[in-house]
Design a protein around this motif. Sequence first.
Motif, PDB file in Angstrom:
ATOM      1  N   ASN A   1       0.817  -1.213   0.000  1.00  0.00           N
ATOM      2  CA  ASN A   1       0.000   0.000   0.000  1.00  0.00           C
ATOM      3  C   ASN A   1       0.851   1.263   0.000  1.00  0.00           C
ATOM      4  OD1 ASN A   1      -3.199  -0.454   0.606  1.00  0.00           O
ATOM      5  ND2 ASN A   1      -1.977  -2.173   1.314  1.00  0.00           N
ATOM      6  N   THR A   2       1.958   1.240   0.725  1.00  0.00           N
ATOM      7  CA  THR A   2       2.827   2.417   0.771  1.00  0.00           C
ATOM      8  C   THR A   2       3.408   2.710  -0.604  1.00  0.00           C
ATOM      9  OG1 THR A   2       3.400   1.977   3.086  1.00  0.00           O
ATOM     10  CG2 THR A   2       4.873   3.414   1.837  1.00  0.00           C
ATOM     11  N   ALA A   3       3.934   1.681  -1.267  1.00  0.00           N
ATOM     12  CA  ALA A   3       4.480   1.858  -2.616  1.00  0.00           C
ATOM     13  C   ALA A   3       3.378   2.215  -3.608  1.00  0.00           C
ATOM     14  CB  ALA A   3       5.205   0.591  -3.059  1.00  0.00           C
ATOM     15  N   SER A   4       2.184   1.642  -3.419  1.00  0.00           N
ATOM     16  CA  SER A   4       1.054   1.978  -4.292  1.00  0.00           C
ATOM     17  C   SER A   4       0.727   3.458  -4.197  1.00  0.00           C
ATOM     18  CB  SER A   4      -0.177   1.149  -3.910  1.00  0.00           C
ATOM     19  OG  SER A   4      -0.007  -0.215  -4.225  1.00  0.00           O
ATOM     20  N   ALA A   5       0.733   3.976  -2.982  1.00  0.00           N
ATOM     21  CA  ALA A   5       0.384   5.379  -2.755  1.00  0.00           C
ATOM     22  C   ALA A   5       1.436   6.323  -3.324  1.00  0.00           C
ATOM     23  CB  ALA A   5       0.206   5.632  -1.259  1.00  0.00           C
ATOM     24  N   ILE A   6       2.694   5.915  -3.270  1.00  0.00           N
ATOM     25  CA  ILE A   6       3.785   6.821  -3.607  1.00  0.00           C
ATOM     26  C   ILE A   6       4.319   6.630  -5.026  1.00  0.00           C
ATOM     27  CG2 ILE A   6       6.209   7.356  -3.050  1.00  0.00           C
ATOM     28  CD1 ILE A   6       5.452   6.829  -0.091  1.00  0.00           C
ATOM     29  N   ALA A   7       4.402   5.385  -5.485  1.00  0.00           N
ATOM     30  CA  ALA A   7       5.166   5.089  -6.704  1.00  0.00           C
ATOM     31  C   ALA A   7       4.353   4.761  -7.947  1.00  0.00           C
ATOM     32  CB  ALA A   7       6.134   3.937  -6.422  1.00  0.00           C
ATOM     33  N   THR A   8       3.062   4.516  -7.828  1.00  0.00           N
ATOM     34  CA  THR A   8       2.271   4.015  -8.963  1.00  0.00           C
ATOM     35  C   THR A   8       2.375   4.904 -10.200  1.00  0.00           C
ATOM     36  OG1 THR A   8       0.687   2.888  -7.527  1.00  0.00           O
ATOM     37  CG2 THR A   8      -0.035   3.389  -9.756  1.00  0.00           C
ATOM     38  N   ASP A   9       2.134   6.190 -10.040  1.00  0.00           N
ATOM     39  CA  ASP A   9       2.130   7.093 -11.201  1.00  0.00           C
ATOM     40  C   ASP A   9       3.479   7.110 -11.908  1.00  0.00           C
ATOM     41  OD1 ASP A   9      -0.493   7.703 -10.742  1.00  0.00           O
ATOM     42  OD2 ASP A   9      -0.095   9.604  -9.712  1.00  0.00           O
ATOM     43  N   VAL A  10       4.557   7.170 -11.136  1.00  0.00           N
ATOM     44  CA  VAL A  10       5.895   7.208 -11.726  1.00  0.00           C
ATOM     45  C   VAL A  10       6.202   5.903 -12.460  1.00  0.00           C
ATOM     46  CG1 VAL A  10       8.373   7.310 -11.224  1.00  0.00           C
ATOM     47  CG2 VAL A  10       6.792   8.856 -10.052  1.00  0.00           C
ATOM     48  N   LEU A  11       5.854   4.777 -11.855  1.00  0.00           N
ATOM     49  CA  LEU A  11       6.119   3.488 -12.494  1.00  0.00           C
ATOM     50  C   LEU A  11       5.330   3.341 -13.792  1.00  0.00           C
ATOM     51  CD1 LEU A  11       6.229   0.996  -9.457  1.00  0.00           C
ATOM     52  CD2 LEU A  11       8.124   2.191 -10.587  1.00  0.00           C
TER      53      LEU A  11
END
Length: 275
Positions: free
Chosen positions: A81-91
């Motif tokens: 969830n933490t990575a989903s919140a922070i990294a999704t758009d960039v990935l």
Amino acid sequence: MVEKKELQNEYAIGIFDSGIGGLTVLREIRRLLPQENIMYLGDTARVPYGTRSAQTVLKYSIANTDFLLKQKIKVLIIACNTASAIATDVLRQRYNIPILEVITPGARCAVSVTRNGKVGVIGTLATIQSAAYQKAIKELRHDIDVIAKACPLFVPLAEEGWCDPDDEIVRMTAMRYLFGLKNYGIDTLVLGCTHYPVLKRAIQSIMGGDVILVDSAEQTAKNVVKLLAERGLFKTNAVSGACSYFVTDIPHRFVEMGTLFLGTKIESAHLIDIM
């Protein structure tokens, strides 16, 4: 082109998480898609992500994705969830591959099941501070009252296998975190961390049977089925799929504790270096 598409269908589903919590997502995907091959990366050397800065979580997420892409995957699941919140758009901007996260499915489910319009969200400090769930729920239905609470100690409890609702430490920790949400009168609680499903019984015992617990792992697995169907990416070989596990530290610990999250025995995990 046809040959390339057929080969891609046989590629694996890639999943990464900061540790073993993402195995709850793998378990649900495996239940719905037993024929698919799955590559799972648990970044156990750098768990938890929930206490890291956004810049650090993004750096870790890129490294995880780079590794999984080398394993030939057809879709990437950010099972953290933490990575989903922070990294999704960039990935999604960086890589030419379908990428699914765990926040949107949980938010949609919460909106669909709440009866009184009061929804609670629990997660790591980074997830709650990002307000990702709050924003996602409000975008779907602006009149819902969203109450969010960071529960950082739930992750180490889950990682230690301390999940028994009758355990005094587990019960006291859950009561400390959840008491305010219970008093507020929420009727739906989103488990905003993939570690939390193993604590369901403890959480439910505090919140009471009338409160619906939303497990984002279950909802994410349904989204994976939908995406593969829409893109014609189902594995064509009907033989049961295989799961491969990679970790960045202490593989024997991952194997031991992974059974709790997965529900079945993990035979082995490969130690890798992505630092």
